[in-house]
Design a protein around this motif. Sequence first.
Motif, PDB file in Angstrom:
ATOM      1  N   ARG A   1     -40.943  54.824   1.807  1.00 19.95           N
ATOM      2  CA  ARG A   1     -39.782  54.700   0.924  1.00 19.95           C
ATOM      3  C   ARG A   1     -38.593  55.449   1.546  1.00 19.95           C
ATOM      4  N   PHE A   2     -38.885  56.629   2.084  1.00 24.83           N
ATOM      5  CA  PHE A   2     -37.863  57.404   2.795  1.00 24.83           C
ATOM      6  C   PHE A   2     -37.380  56.638   4.020  1.00 24.83           C
TER       7      PHE A   2
ATOM      8  N   ILE B   1     -29.423  59.973   4.040  1.00 23.60           N
ATOM      9  CA  ILE B   1     -29.959  59.220   2.903  1.00 23.60           C
ATOM     10  C   ILE B   1     -29.285  59.707   1.629  1.00 23.60           C
ATOM     11  N   PRO B   2     -29.294  58.887   0.594  1.00 30.51           N
ATOM     12  CA  PRO B   2     -28.713  59.339  -0.680  1.00 30.51           C
ATOM     13  C   PRO B   2     -29.448  60.575  -1.196  1.00 30.51           C
TER      14      PRO B   2
ATOM     15  N   ALA C   1     -32.618  59.931  -3.114  1.00 34.85           N
ATOM     16  CA  ALA C   1     -33.572  58.991  -2.506  1.00 34.85           C
ATOM     17  C   ALA C   1     -35.008  59.369  -2.865  1.00 34.85           C
ATOM     18  N   ASP C   2     -35.836  58.357  -3.015  1.00 37.49           N
ATOM     19  CA  ASP C   2     -37.248  58.559  -3.355  1.00 37.49           C
ATOM     20  C   ASP C   2     -37.984  59.108  -2.135  1.00 37.49           C
TER      21      ASP C   2
ATOM     22  N   SER D   1     -31.270  61.428  10.054  1.00 36.31           N
ATOM     23  CA  SER D   1     -30.953  60.343   9.129  1.00 36.31           C
ATOM     24  C   SER D   1     -30.076  60.847   7.996  1.00 36.31           C
TER      25      SER D   1
ATOM     26  N   ASN E   1     -37.295  53.506   4.704  1.00 32.44           N
ATOM     27  CA  ASN E   1     -36.461  52.356   4.407  1.00 32.44           C
ATOM     28  C   ASN E   1     -35.005  52.764   4.151  1.00 32.44           C
ATOM     29  N   LYS E   2     -34.822  53.951   3.603  1.00 34.07           N
ATOM     30  CA  LYS E   2     -33.464  54.447   3.373  1.00 34.07           C
ATOM     31  C   LYS E   2     -32.867  55.076   4.635  1.00 34.07           C
ATOM     32  N   ALA E   3     -33.726  55.655   5.448  1.00 33.92           N
ATOM     33  CA  ALA E   3     -33.272  56.464   6.578  1.00 33.92           C
ATOM     34  C   ALA E   3     -33.122  55.667   7.873  1.00 33.92           C
ATOM     35  N   LYS E   4     -33.772  54.515   7.931  1.00 34.54           N
ATOM     36  CA  LYS E   4     -33.929  53.775   9.184  1.00 34.54           C
ATOM     37  C   LYS E   4     -32.607  53.496   9.903  1.00 34.54           C
ATOM     38  N   LYS E   5     -31.637  52.991   9.182  1.00 35.95           N
ATOM     39  CA  LYS E   5     -30.390  52.555   9.835  1.00 35.95           C
ATOM     40  C   LYS E   5     -29.696  53.726  10.532  1.00 35.95           C
TER      41      LYS E   5
END
Lengths: 280, 153
Positions: B123-124, B112-113, B116-117, B110, B126-130
């Motif tokens: 929380r991770f 992620i920024p 990222a939290d 993934s 949700n950012k990494a999923k796509k």
Amino acid sequence: MVNLLDKQRVESTQPFTVALLEQSGREAVFKRVRELSPNLPASDRAVGELKGGRGGAEQCLDAIDPVKYGSSRNHLDGAVTQLSPYIRHGVISMGEVRDRALKLSTPKQAEKFIQQLLWREYWQRIYTAHPERIWQDVEAYKTGFSPEDYADNLPRDILEGRTGVGCIDGFIAQLLGTGYLHNHARLYLAGYICHWRRVKWQAGAQWFLAHLLDGDPASNNLSWQWVASTFSHKPYYFNLENVDKFSGFNVDTRPETNAPLAGSYETLFARLFPNLEPSR
Amino acid sequence: MSYIWVHEDAMRLDHPVFQAAGGSAQPVFIWDTQEHDKRGYSFKRRVFIYESAQALNIPIYAGEPHEVLSALSDGSVLYAADTPDPYIQQILAELGRYQDVVKIGTEDLSHIPANADMGRFFRFWNKAKKSALTASWEKDEAGHIIRTERHRS
């Protein structure tokens, strides 16, 4: 002293002799590993069914069913992959596993499968950024107890799988005998050790690392912290009804042999965490 | 000659460290009994590791990795797969005082920024999923998604 051990090339074999040679090959490995491990107790003789190396990883990879995994993964007899030892030791990359899943199914269908891969990546990222968290409490316990209230070492009955709690002893036997436990069984066993027996998660984590073929400091230890509540907002616990729901027929879930686990969540919560306000 | 230390966190021959080191680099695996004892590894764990090493069909040495790698590489460039493992990191750092050590990582699933939290998994997620749900063939070398049409083999 440097000692060259093995530059032998893999032997080519005729198909009809493969099984026999593979068996004898494993026995040769067992002998060699024993020679290389003089400090291992002679009583430590169990070996897992999974054979190390790319060939074993490919067998597991060829058998994955991301759709079935998504619907059955929480069941102890669900369509899990057993790829974890190969991923842990980098025998196969997570990217290859993810890509195979996405060839077999849509992203939506493969979501639960890939989410489990992401758990490992999450733990690895934390391990990289904060290596001290592998053995130290990330946060305080949320159990109503302090670290001093937990024993430092595993009791002998747990180490030997003689707790008297039927399903727990079964999980321990599987851990010690095969080096593999379904993730849900790991949670049950970890929850029992942390909350029923009130032993520090570090002791259980060390024990798992000794035996699990996929034992990884990040995934293992931080999962233990998740169970213990030092890396989650509440302790993980369960009841016998839950074990029975997910365990199929091969696990002893008889009430008479699992009395400490029987009861409602409210009853168990009050028993296990008497210093906390009732919840759940 | 340069060497590749194939350690217990990266036991495969298609790891990017091989491409980085080039075809002339010699991969080696080191059987580290002392560390296995220290970690309390059971017989079955050691068997799995040994079988995984043997299947690589590369030279296997027994001993302390620092000692073995020092003796083998003798000041030449040493390559290794990067890992968070503090023991391996320490060995590579010590060797790096006397020779060039190149650590090569793998691409994350993934992207992620950086800020990222990471406080909780979801929380991770949700950012990494796509990016995690996008196959390698749909990304460029930097891991950026290049198309949304799915390819099936």
